[in-house]
Each structure stands twice: as structure tokens, then as C-alpha cells.
Write an enzyme that holds these catalytic residues in place. Structure first.
Site, PDB file in Angstrom:
ATOM      1  N   LYS A 263      33.468  68.527  32.692  1.00 58.11           N
ATOM      2  CA  LYS A 263      32.978  69.353  33.781  1.00 58.11           C
ATOM      3  C   LYS A 263      33.952  70.503  34.079  1.00 58.11           C
ATOM      4  CE  LYS A 263      30.730  65.517  36.254  1.00 58.11           C
ATOM      5  NZ  LYS A 263      29.373  66.070  36.401  1.00 58.11           N
ATOM      6  N   ARG A 337      22.755  57.539  33.306  1.00 56.20           N
ATOM      7  CA  ARG A 337      21.551  56.918  32.735  1.00 56.20           C
ATOM      8  C   ARG A 337      21.898  55.976  31.587  1.00 56.20           C
ATOM      9  NH1 ARG A 337      19.276  62.796  31.487  1.00 56.20           N
ATOM     10  NH2 ARG A 337      20.608  63.125  33.306  1.00 56.20           N
TER      11      ARG A 337
END
Length: 504
Positions: A263, A337
Site C-alpha cells: 500500500k 477474501r
């Protein structure tokens, strides 16, 4: 903080010994002859106070009133939403004072939603994080009396609100802890403490046990960190063993660097909040331990860090999930996920009445809904309706999002059964479609809380959401007919929203 519910008229409340008293003045306020009524009536007559939510007027050492400080707070129509805003503003106005004992007077006609709102708003507004400060400025407020016309009538709502407030605060505290403290190991320890305190069953699995369950997708995310993963299972047995449970699955990424798909550095510190789903499950169990509802609830928390390392999963890697489905990892920052899919497969063994997963899953959901409502996706219309109603009642709202099969097209892969990301468009929906592939054998809902689990900027910190929604949802399932198992109940379809099974 200690809450109590007490039957008090305004005349009796005026004589209560306390540091501060909040009188909610709604549009239907009818003054009596007591000191509090006179004070409010004179303020309204002089137009120094409006009964609108957020409007305040403070008094000090008012004649005939035992409390040193009095706050008159406009409460509008007296609904839970208006009471929440009024109490939040009033408690906020008192925070700079040394208030240890507080009395909050609700209108005689106050309903259960107003009682719940008064408790939760007080707890939220008075919360102070001190765990890692060398010179903590502790919370002053110690005892809060909620004064109503008939305490017996509101006892049940009050008990539930008090439990929810404790659960919300517990989740906030876990979320606010720094990532070098709130590790996967720490979450496992907190689960064990809850189990010991409230009589839950608890199992905390380490890497070896996780590997035995063939959770290859979960372990792929975990292997880039020095912190060992934990797979936590909590069980509240409040009904017969034959009753199918509700399973809550919480994403527990205790720090998310993005992995190899790292990130940007700006605001990366906020990625300690990426375990908001796990914190909400633990907070909900904290509340369940207080109210002990007559239903079976299981909490499942896959927890690890997502870090860049020579062992980290890479873009282009293919991993095998517990379900046997293979996944092409196109973006390692779509890791939530990858751990949730194995937890959803694991949940099948409980033959659940319903499964709700909670995750700070996508920035796309923040763009779609901001910080007001959590995104809610569901394969079952009845489950969706229950969650929507619970969120509205708890003032912790969500909004149903679509799950049309066409959204899953972007997850197709040339090299695996599915990719872990699709295109940029509809990112929160495609993430939900990915999870749906692993939740086809029971009624399932997904709460994307990326916009609601924490706040940034000057108010930076965990919110504890959606503990309020989850507690309200679970309590609402008490006393209902035995839930049908997944084998007997297929996910509902509607003409307005195509559901169907995700393509495999």
C-alpha cells in the site's frame, strides 16, 4: 462504567445526588411544577432552548436541583435516533468537567428505542483510549442512571443495551490497540478470556492445526509474517444442541501492509483497523455473555498479518482453498477474501441456520456508502431483511447491495478456478461475489464495514461497529421457530435482484 435503570419522576430526579443531570426536552414536553420542569419551561419560553436534537443549554447550581450541572438537551420527536443525537451532544459537552455520577432523564412516553439510544450514546461519547499512554487521562464518568417513568417496562431493552454497549467498547478497545500489541496471538488470548469468563467453548488453532484443515488460502496470506496465524472458534450454547447455530465470521487481519502489492505509506497506520470484523465478533460475544440469549451462536475468526517478505504470496501465485477451489492471486492486497473463504468453508461443518461474515473488505465500499451505512450482501432475502431491520433498530445501519451473477464474470481466470480480484468497477460487489463461491451451502450474508469500522482524521479510532447491529440481530432470533438448515432452505431469488449460485 456502571449503568442503572431507575423509575424517577422529574421531581424525584431533581433531588438525585449527582455531578450532572441531563434532561431531554422533546417537542411534546409538558412541564410540571418541579424545579427541572420550571427550568426547561422558562428556557423554552425565553427561546434560549429549542427542542431540536443537538440544541443544548447548560445551567450551574440551579435552585431546587441537587445536581451541580444541568444540561437541557433538545430531543426532537423523542425517537431513538433523536435521543442518541441529544445524549451524544450533552455528554460531549460535559466531558471537560469532572463528572463521575450522571443522571439522564427520558420523557415519560419514551419507548425502548430511546432507552437503548441513551445507553449506547453515553457509552460511545464517554469512551477514552488510555491503554498505551504513559500518563493516561482516565475516564471520569463512573455511574450513569437512566431515569424513566416505569423501569420495569424497559428492563429488557435496558439490559440488552447495556450489554451491547460493553461489547461495542470491547471491540473499540481491541481495534485501537497498536498492531504490535493486537496480534493474532493476542486475539486468541482475548477469546480464551471471554470463554473463561462467560462459559463459552473456545478453540484456538495454530499453523499446524490450520494446515491439517487444508486452509491453503488462509496460510498463503499468513506466511509472509513473523507473527503466527490463529484460527479462533467461540461457541455460545444457549439452545438445544439440535438447534442449528448462527455463525459469525470475522476478518482478523491485525495489520495489512498490502503484502507484495504494498500500500502507499500515507495512512497505512490505519491498517491496524483491518481486524475490525474480528473485533466485532469478539465484542458481540462479550455482549452475549451478559444477556445469554436462548440461541446457539458460533464465532469464527481467521487472524494473521499481511506482510511483504521473501515467503509472501506473490501476484500470479495459485493457492488451493479448503474447499478445493484454486485461486489465482492477482493482487496480494485483496487478502481478506483469501482468509475468509477458508473460514466460510469451515463454517459448513456446523450445519448453520445462517452465516454472516464481517470484514473491512474493500475501499470500494467506502466510495459507495461512505461512513454512514455498512454494505450488506445476502444470498437470502429473509436474512437480508432481518439484518436491515436490526441495523435500523440499533442505529447501526447497513444497506443491501446487489449480487447479480454478471458481477462475477470478472473473477474468471485462465489458470485457476477463480481470480481473487476483478476490475475496478463494482469492487465491493465483485469481492462479495468471490466470497459467495464459498458460501453456497447455507443462507449467507456479508457485511463490508470498511467505511464504518473506524474513523480517520482528528477523530481517528475504532467505532466498534457493527456490534450493535449483530447483537440486535441475534436477540431478534430468540423465540422464533427453529431455523431451517441449509439442506432444506435454498437461497431465495427475487425478480428485482438476481441471486443464483456463483459460477464455479
Amino acid at each position: 462504567m456502571d449503568f442503572e435503570l431507575k423509575t424517577l419522576s422529574l421531581a424525584a430526579a431533581a433531588g438525585e445526588k449527582c455531578d450532572a443531570l441531563i434532561l431531554l426536552v422533546g417537542e411534546s414536553f409538558k412541564p410540571g411544577k418541579d424545579a427541572l420542569s420550571r427550568l426547561a419551561a422558562e428556557a423554552i419560553k425565553a427561546r434560549d432552548l429549542e427542542p431540536k436534537p443537538g440544541k443544548l443549554l447548560q445551567a450551574y447550581r440551579a435552585p431546587g436541583i441537587a445536581a451541580a450541572r444541568v444540561v437541557l438537551a433538545g430531543a426532537g420527536d423523542g425517537s431513538g435516533k433523536r435521543v442518541h443525537a441529544a445524549v451524544q451532544a450533552a455528554v460531549g459537552a460535559l466531558r471537560s468537567n469532572s463528572v463521575k455520577r450522571l443522571v439522564i432523564c427520558l420523557a415519560p412516553e419514551a419507548q425502548a428505542d430511546a432507552v437503548r439510544a441513551a445507553v449506547t450514546a453515553t457509552a460511545e461519547s464517554s469512551y477514552v483510549y488510555v491503554a498505551t499512554k504513559s500518563k493516561p487521562e482516565g475516564r471520569e464518568l463512573q455511574r450513569v442512571t437512566v431515569a424513566v417513568a416505569d423501569a420495569g417496562r424497559h428492563a429488557q431493552a435496558f439490559a440488552a443495551a447495556r450489554a451491547a454497549a460493553e461489547g461495542i467498547e470491547f471491540a473499540r478497545e481491541l481495534g485501537n490497540l497498536p498492531p504490535n500489541v493486537a496480534t493474532p496471538t493476542r486475539l486468541g488470548e482475548e477469546a480464551r478470556k471471554l470463554a473463561k469468563r462467560h462459559g463459552f467453548q473456545c478453540e484456538v488453532m495454530g499453523p499446524r492445526e490450520i494446515a491439517k484443515h487444508k486452509m491453503g488460502s488462509f496460510l498463503a496470506v499468513a506466511k509472509g509474517s513473523e507473527q503466527e496465524p490463529r484460527f479462533i472458534v467461540l461457541r455460545h450454547q444457549g439452545a438445544a444442541a439440535s438447534e442449528p447455530p448462527v455463525v459469525l465470521v470475522g476478518k482478523g487481519i491485525t495489520f495489512d501492509s498490502g503484502g507484495i502489492s504494498i500500500k502507499p505509506s500515507q495512512d497505512m497506520d490505519e491498517m491496524k483497523f483491518d481486524m475490525g470484523g474480528a473485533a466485532s465478533v469478539l465484542g458481540t460475544f462479550r455482549a452475549l455473555g451478559e444477556v445469554k440469549p436462548a440461541l446457539n451462536v458460533i464465532g469464527v475468526i481467521p487472524s494473521c498479518e499481511n506482510m511483504p517478505d521473501g515467503r509472501s504470496v506473490k501476484p500470479g501465485d495459485i493457492v488451493t482453498s479448503m474447499s478445493g477451489q484454486t485461486i489465482e492471486v492477482l493482487n496480494t492486497d485483496a487478502e481478506g477474501r483469501l482468509i475468509l473463504c477458508d473460514a466460510l468453508t469451515y463454517a459448513e461443518r456446523f450445519k448453520p441456520a445462517a452465516v454472516v461474515d464481517i470484514a473491512t473488505l474493500t475501499g470500494a465500499c467506502v466510495i459507495a456508502l461512505g461512513g454512514v451505512r455498512s454494505g450488506m450482501f445476502a444470498s437470502d432475502d429473509e436474512l437480508a431483511a432481518d439484518l436491515l431491520a436490526a441495523g435500523d433498530a440499533a442505529l447501526d445501519p447497513c444497506w443491501r447491495m446487489p449480487l447479480d451473477d454478471e458481477y462475477g464474470e470478472g473473477l474468471k481466470s485462465n489458470f485457476a478456478d477463480a481470480a481473487n480480484v476483478a476490475g475496478r468497477a463494482g469492487g465491493s460487489i465483485t469481492a462479495a461475489k468471490f466470497l459467495q463461491r464459498f458460501a453456497g451451502n447455507y443462507p449467507w450474508a456479508h457485511l463490508d464495514i470498511a467505511g464504518t469500522a473506524w474513523k480517520g482524521g482528528p477523530a481517528k479510532g475504532s467505532t466498534g461497529r457493527p456490534v450493535g447491529l449483530l447483537v440486535q440481530f441475534l436477540l431478534g432470533r430468540q423465540g422464533t421457530a427453529p431455523a431451517k438448515t441449509a439442506a432444506k432452505r435454498a437461497p431465495a431469488k427475487t425478480a428485482a435482484r438476481a441471486r443464483g449460485k456463483a459460477s464455479r
